[in-house]
Design a protein around this motif. Structure first.
Motif, PDB file in Angstrom:
ATOM      1  N   THR A   7       0.970  -0.832   0.420  1.00 20.45           N
ATOM      2  CA  THR A   7       0.650  -0.106  -0.064  1.00 20.45           C
ATOM      3  C   THR A   7       0.305   1.836   0.049  1.00 20.45           C
ATOM      4  OG1 THR A   7      -1.633  -1.289   1.256  1.00 20.45           O
ATOM      5  CG2 THR A   7      -1.573   1.231   1.032  1.00 20.45           C
ATOM      6  N   LEU A   8       0.638   1.945  -0.985  1.00 18.74           N
ATOM      7  CA  LEU A   8       1.715   3.436  -1.017  1.00 18.74           C
ATOM      8  C   LEU A   8       0.872   4.626  -0.232  1.00 18.74           C
ATOM      9  CD1 LEU A   8       2.792   2.996  -5.011  1.00 18.74           C
ATOM     10  CD2 LEU A   8       4.048   2.369  -2.390  1.00 18.74           C
ATOM     11  N   ARG A   9      -0.102   4.186  -0.774  1.00 20.89           N
ATOM     12  CA  ARG A   9      -1.279   5.469   0.494  1.00 20.89           C
ATOM     13  C   ARG A   9      -1.122   5.832   1.702  1.00 20.89           C
ATOM     14  NH1 ARG A   9      -7.729   5.054   1.249  1.00 20.89           N
ATOM     15  NH2 ARG A   9      -7.905   7.162   2.096  1.00 20.89           N
ATOM     16  N   GLY A  10      -0.775   6.806   2.080  1.00 21.68           N
ATOM     17  CA  GLY A  10      -0.949   7.388   3.712  1.00 21.68           C
ATOM     18  C   GLY A  10       0.758   7.502   4.025  1.00 21.68           C
ATOM     19  N   LEU A  11       1.562   7.145   3.426  1.00 21.07           N
ATOM     20  CA  LEU A  11       3.235   6.913   3.123  1.00 21.07           C
ATOM     21  C   LEU A  11       3.548   8.335   3.906  1.00 21.07           C
ATOM     22  CD1 LEU A  11       4.677   4.611   0.884  1.00 21.07           C
ATOM     23  CD2 LEU A  11       4.245   3.613   3.352  1.00 21.07           C
ATOM     24  N   GLU A  12       4.460   8.766   5.043  1.00 24.50           N
ATOM     25  CA  GLU A  12       4.950   9.729   5.563  1.00 24.50           C
ATOM     26  C   GLU A  12       6.164   9.318   5.696  1.00 24.50           C
ATOM     27  OE1 GLU A  12       3.616  12.733   5.732  1.00 24.50           O
ATOM     28  OE2 GLU A  12       1.324  11.799   5.543  1.00 24.50           O
ATOM     29  N   PRO A  13       7.264  11.034   4.599  1.00 23.58           N
ATOM     30  CA  PRO A  13       6.629  11.169   3.297  1.00 23.58           C
ATOM     31  C   PRO A  13       5.727  10.247   2.644  1.00 23.58           C
ATOM     32  CG  PRO A  13       8.918  10.072   2.973  1.00 23.58           C
ATOM     33  CD  PRO A  13       8.402   9.781   4.620  1.00 23.58           C
ATOM     34  N   ALA A  14       5.238  10.941   1.686  1.00 28.04           N
ATOM     35  CA  ALA A  14       4.051  10.494   0.476  1.00 28.04           C
ATOM     36  C   ALA A  14       5.349   9.758  -0.303  1.00 28.04           C
ATOM     37  CB  ALA A  14       3.816  11.713  -0.126  1.00 28.04           C
ATOM     38  N   ALA A  15       4.624   8.620  -0.642  1.00 23.55           N
ATOM     39  CA  ALA A  15       4.960   7.462  -2.166  1.00 23.55           C
ATOM     40  C   ALA A  15       6.053   8.319  -3.099  1.00 23.55           C
ATOM     41  CB  ALA A  15       3.964   6.660  -3.167  1.00 23.55           C
ATOM     42  N   THR A  16       7.402   8.428  -3.353  1.00 21.97           N
ATOM     43  CA  THR A  16       8.242   9.008  -4.595  1.00 21.97           C
ATOM     44  C   THR A  16       8.076   7.768  -5.475  1.00 21.97           C
ATOM     45  OG1 THR A  16       9.646   7.299  -4.632  1.00 21.97           O
ATOM     46  CG2 THR A  16       9.757   8.536  -2.481  1.00 21.97           C
ATOM     47  N   PRO A  17       8.394   8.657  -6.699  1.00 27.26           N
ATOM     48  CA  PRO A  17       7.866   8.245  -8.002  1.00 27.26           C
ATOM     49  C   PRO A  17       8.576   6.980  -8.578  1.00 27.26           C
ATOM     50  CG  PRO A  17       8.267  11.124  -7.750  1.00 27.26           C
ATOM     51  CD  PRO A  17       8.499  10.115  -6.642  1.00 27.26           C
ATOM     52  N   GLU A  18       9.258   6.510  -7.748  1.00 30.44           N
ATOM     53  CA  GLU A  18      10.492   5.377  -7.890  1.00 30.44           C
ATOM     54  C   GLU A  18      10.027   4.282  -7.268  1.00 30.44           C
ATOM     55  OE1 GLU A  18      12.473   7.939  -6.422  1.00 30.44           O
ATOM     56  OE2 GLU A  18      12.697   7.887  -7.896  1.00 30.44           O
ATOM     57  N   GLU A  19       8.767   4.804  -5.304  1.00 27.07           N
ATOM     58  CA  GLU A  19       8.271   3.741  -5.319  1.00 27.07           C
ATOM     59  C   GLU A  19       7.044   3.214  -6.394  1.00 27.07           C
ATOM     60  OE1 GLU A  19       9.227   4.771  -0.294  1.00 27.07           O
ATOM     61  OE2 GLU A  19       7.815   5.693  -1.401  1.00 27.07           O
ATOM     62  N   LEU A  20       6.081   4.613  -6.830  1.00 28.25           N
ATOM     63  CA  LEU A  20       5.187   3.932  -7.522  1.00 28.25           C
ATOM     64  C   LEU A  20       5.721   3.410  -8.454  1.00 28.25           C
ATOM     65  CD1 LEU A  20       3.743   8.096  -7.332  1.00 28.25           C
ATOM     66  CD2 LEU A  20       2.914   6.135  -6.726  1.00 28.25           C
ATOM     67  N   THR A  21       6.279   3.527  -9.641  1.00 27.05           N
ATOM     68  CA  THR A  21       6.958   2.886 -10.856  1.00 27.05           C
ATOM     69  C   THR A  21       7.535   1.426 -10.082  1.00 27.05           C
ATOM     70  OG1 THR A  21       8.027   4.632 -11.955  1.00 27.05           O
ATOM     71  CG2 THR A  21       9.125   2.638 -12.751  1.00 27.05           C
ATOM     72  N   ALA A  22       8.222   1.229  -9.360  1.00 26.38           N
ATOM     73  CA  ALA A  22       8.038  -0.140  -8.901  1.00 26.38           C
ATOM     74  C   ALA A  22       7.062  -1.130  -8.409  1.00 26.38           C
ATOM     75  CB  ALA A  22       9.196  -0.035  -7.165  1.00 26.38           C
ATOM     76  N   ALA A  23       5.953  -0.069  -7.722  1.00 27.11           N
ATOM     77  CA  ALA A  23       5.089  -1.003  -7.889  1.00 27.11           C
ATOM     78  C   ALA A  23       4.390  -1.392  -8.963  1.00 27.11           C
ATOM     79  CB  ALA A  23       3.409  -0.360  -6.956  1.00 27.11           C
ATOM     80  N   ALA A  24       4.296  -0.060  -9.999  1.00 25.81           N
ATOM     81  CA  ALA A  24       3.468  -0.098 -11.266  1.00 25.81           C
ATOM     82  C   ALA A  24       4.202  -1.783 -11.517  1.00 25.81           C
ATOM     83  CB  ALA A  24       3.618   1.038 -12.078  1.00 25.81           C
ATOM     84  N   ARG A  25       5.241  -1.892 -11.835  1.00 24.29           N
ATOM     85  CA  ARG A  25       6.607  -3.137 -12.554  1.00 24.29           C
ATOM     86  C   ARG A  25       6.075  -4.245 -11.839  1.00 24.29           C
ATOM     87  NH1 ARG A  25      10.967  -2.023 -15.984  1.00 24.29           N
ATOM     88  NH2 ARG A  25      11.072  -0.505 -15.150  1.00 24.29           N
ATOM     89  N   GLN A  26       5.869  -4.760 -10.868  1.00 24.25           N
ATOM     90  CA  GLN A  26       5.483  -5.606  -9.948  1.00 24.25           C
ATOM     91  C   GLN A  26       4.364  -5.576 -10.789  1.00 24.25           C
ATOM     92  OE1 GLN A  26       8.106  -6.541  -8.948  1.00 24.25           O
ATOM     93  NE2 GLN A  26       6.453  -8.009  -8.062  1.00 24.25           N
ATOM     94  N   TYR A  27       3.445  -4.648 -10.684  1.00 26.37           N
ATOM     95  CA  TYR A  27       1.938  -5.255 -11.481  1.00 26.37           C
ATOM     96  C   TYR A  27       1.576  -5.640 -12.550  1.00 26.37           C
ATOM     97  CZ  TYR A  27      -2.982  -4.515 -13.085  1.00 26.37           C
ATOM     98  OH  TYR A  27      -4.231  -4.486 -13.379  1.00 26.37           O
ATOM     99  N   VAL A  28       2.274  -4.732 -13.280  1.00 31.87           N
ATOM    100  CA  VAL A  28       2.371  -5.290 -15.221  1.00 31.87           C
ATOM    101  C   VAL A  28       2.981  -6.569 -15.347  1.00 31.87           C
ATOM    102  CG1 VAL A  28       3.869  -4.910 -17.142  1.00 31.87           C
ATOM    103  CG2 VAL A  28       2.681  -2.897 -16.007  1.00 31.87           C
ATOM    104  N   ARG A  29       4.070  -7.020 -14.316  1.00 29.68           N
ATOM    105  CA  ARG A  29       5.136  -8.467 -14.212  1.00 29.68           C
ATOM    106  C   ARG A  29       4.214  -9.305 -13.663  1.00 29.68           C
ATOM    107  NH1 ARG A  29       9.662  -7.500 -11.264  1.00 29.68           N
ATOM    108  NH2 ARG A  29      10.769  -6.490 -13.990  1.00 29.68           N
ATOM    109  N   LYS A  30       3.170  -9.276 -13.061  1.00 34.66           N
ATOM    110  CA  LYS A  30       2.076  -9.788 -12.512  1.00 34.66           C
ATOM    111  C   LYS A  30       1.622 -10.006 -13.573  1.00 34.66           C
ATOM    112  CE  LYS A  30       0.268 -12.581  -9.199  1.00 34.66           C
ATOM    113  NZ  LYS A  30       0.788 -13.814  -8.562  1.00 34.66           N
ATOM    114  N   VAL A  31       0.680  -8.955 -14.172  1.00 30.44           N
ATOM    115  CA  VAL A  31      -0.740  -9.292 -15.219  1.00 30.44           C
ATOM    116  C   VAL A  31      -0.291  -9.566 -16.356  1.00 30.44           C
ATOM    117  CG1 VAL A  31      -2.136  -7.799 -13.689  1.00 30.44           C
ATOM    118  CG2 VAL A  31      -0.860  -7.158 -15.745  1.00 30.44           C
ATOM    119  N   SER A  32       1.111  -9.547 -16.873  1.00 31.13           N
ATOM    120  CA  SER A  32       1.758  -9.795 -18.288  1.00 31.13           C
ATOM    121  C   SER A  32       1.963 -11.803 -17.998  1.00 31.13           C
ATOM    122  CB  SER A  32       2.515  -9.205 -18.660  1.00 31.13           C
ATOM    123  OG  SER A  32       3.741  -9.193 -18.003  1.00 31.13           O
TER     124      SER A  32
END
Length: 86
Positions: A7-32
């Protein structure tokens, strides 16, 4: 769906672009089902990662603040914790 995505929502400090990209990469890897990007899959894979990261950024910006922080830290923050002395 994918327990490796934290979960990235509610992180302090907010999620970084690197964290968002890492989560996106995991999602795309899983579904593809693409575990190793090669020249034949690279363009489609990277475009999907960018699209998912952008959608995630928009989603997190539009949701109300979370009352409590997420129960686990994203992997990139866990790595940073391991480097700190205890």
């Amino acid at each position: 769906m994918c327990r490796n995505i934290t979960t990235l929502r509610g992180l302090e400090p907010a999620a970084t672009p690197e964290e968002l990209t890492a989560a996106a990469r995991q999602y795309v890897r899983k579904v593809s089902g693409v575990t190793t990007v090669n020249p034949r899959t690279e363009l489609a894979f990277e475009q999907a990662v960018a699209t998912v990261a952008e959608a995630t950024t928009t989603l997190l910006a539009e949701l109300p603040p979370r009352r409590q922080p997420p129960p686990t830290l994203p992997p990139l923050r866990r790595l940073g914790q391991e480097a700190q002395p205890r």
